[in-house]
Scaffold this motif. Structure first.
Motif, mmCIF file in Angstrom:
data_model
loop_
_atom_site.group_PDB
_atom_site.id
_atom_site.type_symbol
_atom_site.label_atom_id
_atom_site.label_comp_id
_atom_site.label_asym_id
_atom_site.label_seq_id
_atom_site.Cartn_x
_atom_site.Cartn_y
_atom_site.Cartn_z
ATOM 1 N N ARG A 193 -16.296 5.993 6.112
ATOM 2 C CA ARG A 193 -16.712 5.382 7.379
ATOM 3 C C ARG A 193 -17.060 3.907 7.175
ATOM 4 O O ARG A 193 -16.693 3.051 7.980
ATOM 5 N N ALA A 194 -17.751 3.603 6.091
ATOM 6 C CA ALA A 194 -18.115 2.214 5.791
ATOM 7 C C ALA A 194 -16.858 1.369 5.545
ATOM 8 O O ALA A 194 -16.784 0.207 5.954
ATOM 9 N N MET A 195 -15.871 1.965 4.884
ATOM 10 C CA MET A 195 -14.618 1.256 4.627
ATOM 11 C C MET A 195 -13.896 0.952 5.939
ATOM 12 O O MET A 195 -13.353 -0.151 6.129
ATOM 13 N N ALA A 196 -13.900 1.916 6.865
ATOM 14 C CA ALA A 196 -13.266 1.704 8.166
ATOM 15 C C ALA A 196 -13.978 0.604 8.949
ATOM 16 O O ALA A 196 -13.337 -0.271 9.546
ATOM 17 N N GLN A 197 -15.311 0.619 8.932
ATOM 18 C CA GLN A 197 -16.072 -0.399 9.655
ATOM 19 C C GLN A 197 -15.829 -1.782 9.069
ATOM 20 O O GLN A 197 -15.674 -2.768 9.800
ATOM 21 N N TRP A 206 0.825 -1.218 0.000
ATOM 22 C CA TRP A 206 0.000 0.000 0.000
ATOM 23 C C TRP A 206 0.857 1.265 0.000
ATOM 24 O O TRP A 206 0.306 2.384 -0.065
ATOM 25 N N ILE A 207 2.177 1.127 0.051
ATOM 26 C CA ILE A 207 3.032 2.316 0.079
ATOM 27 C C ILE A 207 2.821 3.178 -1.164
ATOM 28 O O ILE A 207 2.674 4.398 -1.069
ATOM 29 N N THR A 208 2.781 2.555 -2.322
ATOM 30 C CA THR A 208 2.615 3.328 -3.564
ATOM 31 C C THR A 208 1.195 3.835 -3.756
ATOM 32 O O THR A 208 0.949 4.683 -4.611
ATOM 33 N N ARG A 209 0.263 3.332 -2.944
ATOM 34 C CA ARG A 209 -1.145 3.741 -3.095
ATOM 35 C C ARG A 209 -1.635 4.578 -1.920
ATOM 36 O O ARG A 209 -2.831 4.840 -1.803
ATOM 37 N N ALA A 210 -0.728 4.997 -1.050
ATOM 38 C CA ALA A 210 -1.125 5.838 0.084
ATOM 39 C C ALA A 210 -1.741 7.131 -0.436
ATOM 40 O O ALA A 210 -1.298 7.678 -1.455
ATOM 41 N N THR A 260 -8.296 -2.889 1.475
ATOM 42 C CA THR A 260 -8.540 -1.458 1.277
ATOM 43 C C THR A 260 -7.529 -0.659 2.105
ATOM 44 O O THR A 260 -6.843 -1.201 2.975
ATOM 45 N N TRP A 261 -7.490 0.655 1.857
ATOM 46 C CA TRP A 261 -6.604 1.520 2.633
ATOM 47 C C TRP A 261 -6.964 1.478 4.119
ATOM 48 O O TRP A 261 -6.088 1.585 4.975
ATOM 49 N N ILE A 302 -4.967 -0.703 6.591
ATOM 50 C CA ILE A 302 -3.719 -0.219 7.176
ATOM 51 C C ILE A 302 -4.002 0.372 8.559
ATOM 52 O O ILE A 302 -3.236 0.180 9.506
ATOM 53 N N GLY A 303 -5.118 1.082 8.692
ATOM 54 C CA GLY A 303 -5.507 1.603 9.993
ATOM 55 C C GLY A 303 -5.898 0.507 10.956
ATOM 56 O O GLY A 303 -5.530 0.531 12.141
ATOM 57 N N ALA A 304 -6.650 -0.483 10.473
ATOM 58 C CA ALA A 304 -7.091 -1.582 11.330
ATOM 59 C C ALA A 304 -5.899 -2.404 11.820
ATOM 60 O O ALA A 304 -5.866 -2.843 12.979
ATOM 61 N N ILE A 305 -4.919 -2.602 10.954
ATOM 62 C CA ILE A 305 -3.720 -3.337 11.368
ATOM 63 C C ILE A 305 -2.986 -2.548 12.445
ATOM 64 O O ILE A 305 -2.548 -3.097 13.458
ATOM 65 N N GLY A 306 -2.834 -1.244 12.227
ATOM 66 C CA GLY A 306 -2.145 -0.434 13.222
ATOM 67 C C GLY A 306 -2.852 -0.458 14.572
ATOM 68 O O GLY A 306 -2.218 -0.657 15.618
#
Length: 308
Positions: free
Chosen positions: A176-180, A51-55, A113-114, A117-121
């Motif tokens: 928000r839906a993507m985060a959930q 995801w580095i190139t797609r940040a 999805t992007w 990356i947040g969910a992993i963190g």
């Protein structure tokens, strides 16, 4: 006499150092645990690196690059700690590449999805911190000292993941839906990271007796759940567990049953990305052979000059 001195050091919370006498089983247990930890760090670079190139911004790209670089460093610290026990790094990597040693089950899931990356963190690195902070008090000195720096860096990883999810949860309905969706997919695998339940984890009691571990798998899992629930409420996201509720009598959150059949399947090699992760790792190792050969030749040349 050596055994008595070792047991006394463990009882007195003293550190065991590489030159100290230690039981063969203690050494073997440490090598197995540290190797699995090291393997997990370097395999764990893969789900996020793509995801580095797609940040979505230069800031997010810089954060993710720094995080992936940290994981590589963690692997190096840990392989170094294993070497102090007499393990050979090349042999450990060969065992990883041939499937004779495992890495954390969590890294066999895809980042779709992007928001992943947040969910992993938030979840994966948050679970890692919960598990690893007690390792700073591990009875084996080199492992404990390596964990101090690793935990500090993992705290950065957890905070950036939480901040990323917070931004998405306060964004558009689509964000928000993507985060959930990401939280829904990563929650249960994150609970599996602590390992099987205590009654199915025969090694855990021995590791705790030697003070390699300080808490059982179930204790750490409960601590993680208790931490995450109020954080999820602040994010405005829902944890995907209808059985999640506060238990006043216990002073903890109750949560639903973990799907241990899924966990066992992933560990066995039947997860969504098991083959992909190992194939990529083997290819990267082979592609880097010329670097290792050049470094070895340079070191040999310098040694020859010094001896002349």
């Amino acid at each position: 006499m050596n055994a008595e001195r070792f047991e006394r050091a463990i009882a007195d919370d003293e550190r065991i150092e590489p030159r100290d006498w230690m039981p063969d089983a203690y050494r073997a247990t440490l090598i197995r645990q540290i190797a699995q930890h090291a393997h997990s760090e370097i395999i764990g670079m893969q789900p996020e690196a793509n995801w580095i190139t797609r940040a979505p911004s230069l800031r997010r790209k810089a954060i993710l690059i720094a995080k992936v670089q940290d994981e590589a460093g963690h692997g190096l610290y840990l392989y170094g700690a294993a070497e102090t026990l007499g393990a050979d790094r090349d042999e450990l990597l060969d065992k990883l590449h041939t499937g004779r040693q495992k890495y954390s089950s969590i890294f066999n899931y895809p980042t779709l999805t992007w928001a992943d990356i947040g969910a992993i963190g938030w979840l994966v690195d948050g679970a890692a911190i919960t598990n690893q902070v007690p390792l700073c008090r591990c009875s084996y000195g080199p492992y404990a000292r390596a964990m101090v720096r690793i935990c500090k860096e993992e705290s950065f990883h957890q905070r950036q993941g939480y901040e990323l999810l917070l931004a998405l949860s306060r964004g558009t309905p689509e964000q928000r839906a993507m985060a959930q969706d990401a939280v829904d997919r990563w929650w249960w695998p994150s609970l599996m990271m602590f390992g099987p339940p205590d009654d199915a984890s025969p090694r855990s009691a021995r590791s705790m007796a030697w003070k390699i571990k300080r808490h059982t798998n179930d204790e750490l899992r409960q601590r993680f759940v208790d931490i995450c629930v109020p954080q999820a409420e602040h994010l405005g996201l829902t944890l995907p567990d209808p059985g999640l509720r506060w238990n006043e009598e216990r002073g903890h959150y109750d949560f639903g049953p973990v799907d241990w059949a899924e966990f066992e399947a992933v560990v066995r090699g039947d997860g969504p990305c098991n083959e992909q992760r190992l194939a990529h790792r083997r290819r990267a190792h082979e592609d880097g052979a010329w670097v290792r050969e050049a470094a070895a030749a340079y070191a040999a040349k310098r040694a020859a000059r010094a001896a002349a």
